[in-house]
Design an enzyme around this catalytic site. Structure first.
Site, mmCIF file in Angstrom:
data_model
loop_
_atom_site.group_PDB
_atom_site.id
_atom_site.type_symbol
_atom_site.label_atom_id
_atom_site.label_comp_id
_atom_site.label_asym_id
_atom_site.label_seq_id
_atom_site.Cartn_x
_atom_site.Cartn_y
_atom_site.Cartn_z
ATOM 1 N N ASP A 48 -5.636 2.713 -3.745
ATOM 2 C CA ASP A 48 -6.932 2.720 -3.058
ATOM 3 C C ASP A 48 -7.125 3.930 -2.146
ATOM 4 O O ASP A 48 -8.241 4.233 -1.751
ATOM 5 C CB ASP A 48 -7.179 1.391 -2.303
ATOM 6 C CG ASP A 48 -6.077 1.058 -1.316
ATOM 7 O OD1 ASP A 48 -5.141 1.861 -1.156
ATOM 8 O OD2 ASP A 48 -6.163 -0.034 -0.705
ATOM 9 N N ARG A 49 -6.052 4.641 -1.829
ATOM 10 C CA ARG A 49 -6.205 5.834 -0.989
ATOM 11 C C ARG A 49 -6.286 7.092 -1.841
ATOM 12 O O ARG A 49 -5.759 7.113 -2.953
ATOM 13 C CB ARG A 49 -5.005 5.990 -0.062
ATOM 14 C CG ARG A 49 -4.897 4.912 0.957
ATOM 15 C CD ARG A 49 -3.756 5.199 1.897
ATOM 16 N NE ARG A 49 -3.750 4.173 2.932
ATOM 17 C CZ ARG A 49 -3.291 4.352 4.161
ATOM 18 N NH1 ARG A 49 -2.778 5.506 4.510
ATOM 19 N NH2 ARG A 49 -3.328 3.376 5.048
ATOM 20 N N SER B 235 0.800 -1.223 0.000
ATOM 21 C CA SER B 235 0.000 0.000 0.000
ATOM 22 C C SER B 235 0.836 1.278 0.000
ATOM 23 O O SER B 235 1.639 1.494 -0.890
ATOM 24 C CB SER B 235 -0.935 -0.042 1.198
ATOM 25 O OG SER B 235 -1.780 1.043 1.181
ATOM 26 N N HIS B 236 0.677 2.086 1.036
ATOM 27 C CA HIS B 236 1.337 3.393 1.111
ATOM 28 C C HIS B 236 2.745 3.283 1.689
ATOM 29 O O HIS B 236 3.421 4.289 1.839
ATOM 30 C CB HIS B 236 0.501 4.312 1.993
ATOM 31 C CG HIS B 236 0.269 3.695 3.347
ATOM 32 N ND1 HIS B 236 -0.555 2.609 3.526
ATOM 33 C CD2 HIS B 236 0.786 3.966 4.558
ATOM 34 C CE1 HIS B 236 -0.535 2.252 4.794
ATOM 35 N NE2 HIS B 236 0.276 3.063 5.448
ATOM 36 N N ASP C 196 -2.239 6.464 -3.475
ATOM 37 C CA ASP C 196 -1.114 5.772 -2.837
ATOM 38 C C ASP C 196 -0.534 4.668 -3.715
ATOM 39 O O ASP C 196 -0.894 4.532 -4.882
ATOM 40 C CB ASP C 196 -1.546 5.217 -1.472
ATOM 41 C CG ASP C 196 -2.496 4.049 -1.602
ATOM 42 O OD1 ASP C 196 -3.191 3.969 -2.638
ATOM 43 O OD2 ASP C 196 -2.545 3.215 -0.686
ATOM 44 N N LYS D 151 -11.462 0.238 -1.003
ATOM 45 C CA LYS D 151 -11.516 1.680 -1.165
ATOM 46 C C LYS D 151 -10.917 2.022 -2.519
ATOM 47 O O LYS D 151 -10.187 1.215 -3.102
ATOM 48 C CB LYS D 151 -10.814 2.392 -0.024
ATOM 49 C CG LYS D 151 -9.383 1.972 0.240
ATOM 50 C CD LYS D 151 -8.932 2.613 1.533
ATOM 51 C CE LYS D 151 -7.481 2.327 1.830
ATOM 52 N NZ LYS D 151 -7.298 1.164 2.688
ATOM 53 N N ASP E 1 -0.920 1.471 -4.108
ATOM 54 C CA ASP E 1 -1.794 0.533 -4.819
ATOM 55 C C ASP E 1 -3.104 1.150 -5.275
ATOM 56 O O ASP E 1 -4.008 0.433 -5.728
ATOM 57 C CB ASP E 1 -2.057 -0.702 -3.956
ATOM 58 C CG ASP E 1 -2.741 -0.367 -2.635
ATOM 59 O OD1 ASP E 1 -2.541 0.753 -2.131
ATOM 60 O OD2 ASP E 1 -3.471 -1.224 -2.109
HETATM 61 C C1 G16 Z 1 -5.130 -0.251 5.479
HETATM 62 C C2 G16 Z 1 -6.551 -0.687 5.645
HETATM 63 C C3 G16 Z 1 -7.398 0.475 6.078
HETATM 64 C C4 G16 Z 1 -6.825 1.111 7.322
HETATM 65 C C5 G16 Z 1 -5.394 1.507 7.069
HETATM 66 C C6 G16 Z 1 -4.677 2.054 8.287
HETATM 67 O O1 G16 Z 1 -5.040 0.637 4.410
HETATM 68 O O2 G16 Z 1 -7.068 -1.214 4.450
HETATM 69 O O3 G16 Z 1 -8.683 0.007 6.283
HETATM 70 O O4 G16 Z 1 -7.570 2.229 7.688
HETATM 71 O O5 G16 Z 1 -4.667 0.381 6.639
HETATM 72 O O6 G16 Z 1 -4.443 1.049 9.171
HETATM 73 P P1 G16 Z 1 -3.491 1.224 10.427
HETATM 74 O O7 G16 Z 1 -4.030 2.430 11.162
HETATM 75 O O8 G16 Z 1 -3.678 -0.057 11.171
HETATM 76 O O9 G16 Z 1 -2.092 1.485 9.941
HETATM 77 P P2 G16 Z 1 -3.987 0.413 3.256
HETATM 78 O O10 G16 Z 1 -4.227 1.538 2.307
HETATM 79 O O11 G16 Z 1 -2.656 0.450 3.958
HETATM 80 O O12 G16 Z 1 -4.305 -0.943 2.715
#
Ligand code: G16
Length: 543
Positions: free
Chosen positions: A281-282, A112-113, A277, A376, A279
């Site tokens: 989704d953000r 992801s990010h 981000d 998302k 991937d």
């Molecule tokens: C993931 C989850 C999200 C979550 C985020 C932050 O996002 O899919 O639902 O809100 O992590 O999580 P944490 O606060 O536990 O770091 P992504 O975009 O990283 O897949």
């Protein structure tokens, strides 16, 4: 030939908020990825002969991992894989393709990010047949299998050619390399008023700036904004996808999306900016000299949803994660629909969406989405905003300020303390747990505690219970402070402190959030003793 390889368990393969995320070097250990993939397959039943979708955000190790997964899918009896061209699929596109093809499930490769490259992070997660992240029952079963695994199955064969769209075979497995963008772009086009958005983007006055942060959305954004919607070439910046994201941190917030933020807050700024981000989704949404918090974004999209073709007949309900501000709750109350509060993690929205209880959902962590897929969706959020702007013919700032005027403003901020020593971060949380029973009714500065707990969620669809989802401190005036440890980091621990204060009076809507939240910031320190436990005087990232 199918080989059975002997292996030993790795004890650290517990999926976090969204799949298994570790340093690339951890995934590069012999058998590490294979163990996890076999644990996924061993947790599933009835996939023989069925379709699996595979793709990733293109970060370093994507190519190697995909070949391993394809050969293991072949050895374990899948009938067909749909894999993105060059192994690339954004997370929302993967969700779309799983749903469109009624696939058994999908494996998405992304951290992801988190930063990429050889020294960066890698990740893997399993999505179920509805296109969404596997629920806790599945991720727990995967982890349980990973703890006792002693063999995995893999086909001995040359690598599949993923460089061309088309068909090939790996043993008995049909491998179909698909265009990474087409199906997803078509889905988005079916939701929004593209003619109207095109008019806006080509009227010679409106200026748009899209930042793909050298991550997966480059190809998607070029296709949608420049080719389909007529935005001028160059609208998409950092659109070339790179294995290390150009050395940047592909997290679309005010700190890491600095190029875009500088443009939108600079002289002669464009009207609209969005970043996505690693991937895809953000999303980060910016107006000229204006930041839309993700919590406000969800609320504004909900309040304006009927301006968009796909949501013209209204919303069934809204959901937000617990730490996300309560701005959306006010819109739901106004619309007379339900608003659900779920734990952090997109997986908790799946049942609500499948059951038709909600249409829109979102999280403070720059995630917004709808029932069109089960992830998302960054580009979807940008298009939703553009559709609203095209209809209302107002600026982002005007729309958000009018929204506050109608519903009041939920001042909101998140303070992150990254890369803490794990023991110290857990000690802080343990201490908070210990004092929880003493806090109710206590007065801190201008605020009185009305409730305090460790959030537990009972899924209204299947009754499953998820506990220990973050410590909530609610005050009599509706303000909240929430403490939780991130479940997506790969190094040490990250403490997240979420702060929210509601202000109805429009005369006080123009404060800097850090000023508006000052009392709560001080109370968070007083209650949690952040400095003492972490030895940090200030947060690493404030959004
Ligand atoms: C993931 C989850 C999200 C979550 C985020 C932050 O996002 O899919 O639902 O809100 O992590 O999580 P944490 O606060 O536990 O770091 P992504 O975009 O990283 O897949």
């Amino acid at each position: 030939m199918i080989q059975t390889i002997f292996t030993q368990p790795f004890l650290d393969q517990q999926p976090g908020t969204s799949g298994l995320r570790k340093k690339v070097s951890v995934f590069q250990q012999s058998h590490y990825l294979e163990n996890f993939v076999q644990s996924i397959f061993d947790s599933l039943k009835g996939f023989e002969g069925k379709t699996l979708v595979v793709g990733g955000d293109g970060r370093y190790y994507n190519r190697v991992a995909i070949q391993i997964i394809l050969k293991m899918a072949a050895a374990n009896g899948f009938g067909r894989v749909l894999v993105g061209h060059d192994g690339i699929l954004s997370t929302p596109a993967a969700s779309c393709i799983i749903r469109k093809n009624q696939a058994f499930g999908g494996i998405i490769l992304s951290a992801s990010h988190n930063i990429g490259g050889v020294k960066g992070d890698f990740g893997i997660k399993y999505n179920i047949g509805n296109g969404g992240p596997a629920p806790e029952s599945v991720t727990e079963a995967i982890f349980a299998h990973s703890q006792t695994i002693h063999t995995y199955k893999i086909l001995t064969a040359p690598d599949a050619d993923l460089s061309k769209v088309g068909f090939s075979k790996l043993g008995d497995l049909a491998v179909e390399v698909i265009d990474s963008v087409n199906d997803y772009a078509q889905l988005l086009e079916s939701l929004f008023d593209f003619d109207r958005i095109r008019e806006l983007l080509t009227n010679g006055r409106f200026r748009l700036c899209i930042d793909s942060m050298h991550a997966v959305t480059g190809a998607y954004a070029h296709r949608l904004f420049e080719q389909r919607l007529g935005a001028s070439l160059g609208t998409v910046q950092n659109g070339e996808s790179l294995e290390d994201f150009g050395g940047g941190h592909p997290d679309p917030n005010l700190v890491y999306a600095h190029d875009l933020v500088a443009r939108l807050f600079g002289d002669n700024a464009p009207d609209f900016g969005a970043a996505f981000d690693g991937d895809g989704d953000r999303n980060l949404i910016l107006g000229r000299h204006f930041f839309v918090t993700p919590s406000d974004s969800l609320a504004v999209l909900a309040a304006n949803a009927t301006l968009v073709p796909a949501y013209r007949t209204g919303l069934a309900g809204i959901a937000r994660s617990m730490p996300t501000s309560q701005a959306a709750d006010r819109v739901a109350a106004h619309l007379g629909i339900d608003c659900y509060e779920t734990p952090t993690g997109w997986k908790y929205f799946g049942n609500l969406l499948d059951d038709g209880k909600i249409t829109l959902c979102g999280e403070e962590s720059f995630g917004t989405g709808s029932n069109h897929i089960r992830e998302k969706d960054g580009l979807w959020a940008a298009l939703f905003w553009l559709n609203i702007l095209a209809v209302r013919q107002q600026s982002i700032a005007e729309i958000v300020q009018e929204h506050w005027h109608t519903f009041g403003r939920n001042y909101y901020s998140r303070h992150d303390y990254e890369n803490l020593e794990s023991d110290r971060a857990h000690a802080l949380m343990d201490n908070l747990h210990g004092i929880l029973p003493t806090l109710k009714g206590k007065q801190f500065r201008s605020q009185q505690v009305s409730y305090c707990d460790d959030f537990t969620y009972t899924d209204p669809v299947d009754g499953s219970v998820s506990s220990h989802q973050g410590i909530r401190l609610g005050f009599t005036n509706g303000s909240r402070i929430i403490f939780r440890l991130s479940g997506t980091g790969t190094q040490g621990a990250t403490l997240r402190v979420y702060l929210e204060r509601y202000e109805q009076n429009a005369a006080y809507h123009q404060l800097d959030p850090q000023v508006a939240l000052r009392d709560l910031i001080d109370i968070a320190e007083e209650v949690a003793q952040i400095r003492t436990f972490t030895s940090r005087a200030t947060p690493t990232v404030v959004t």
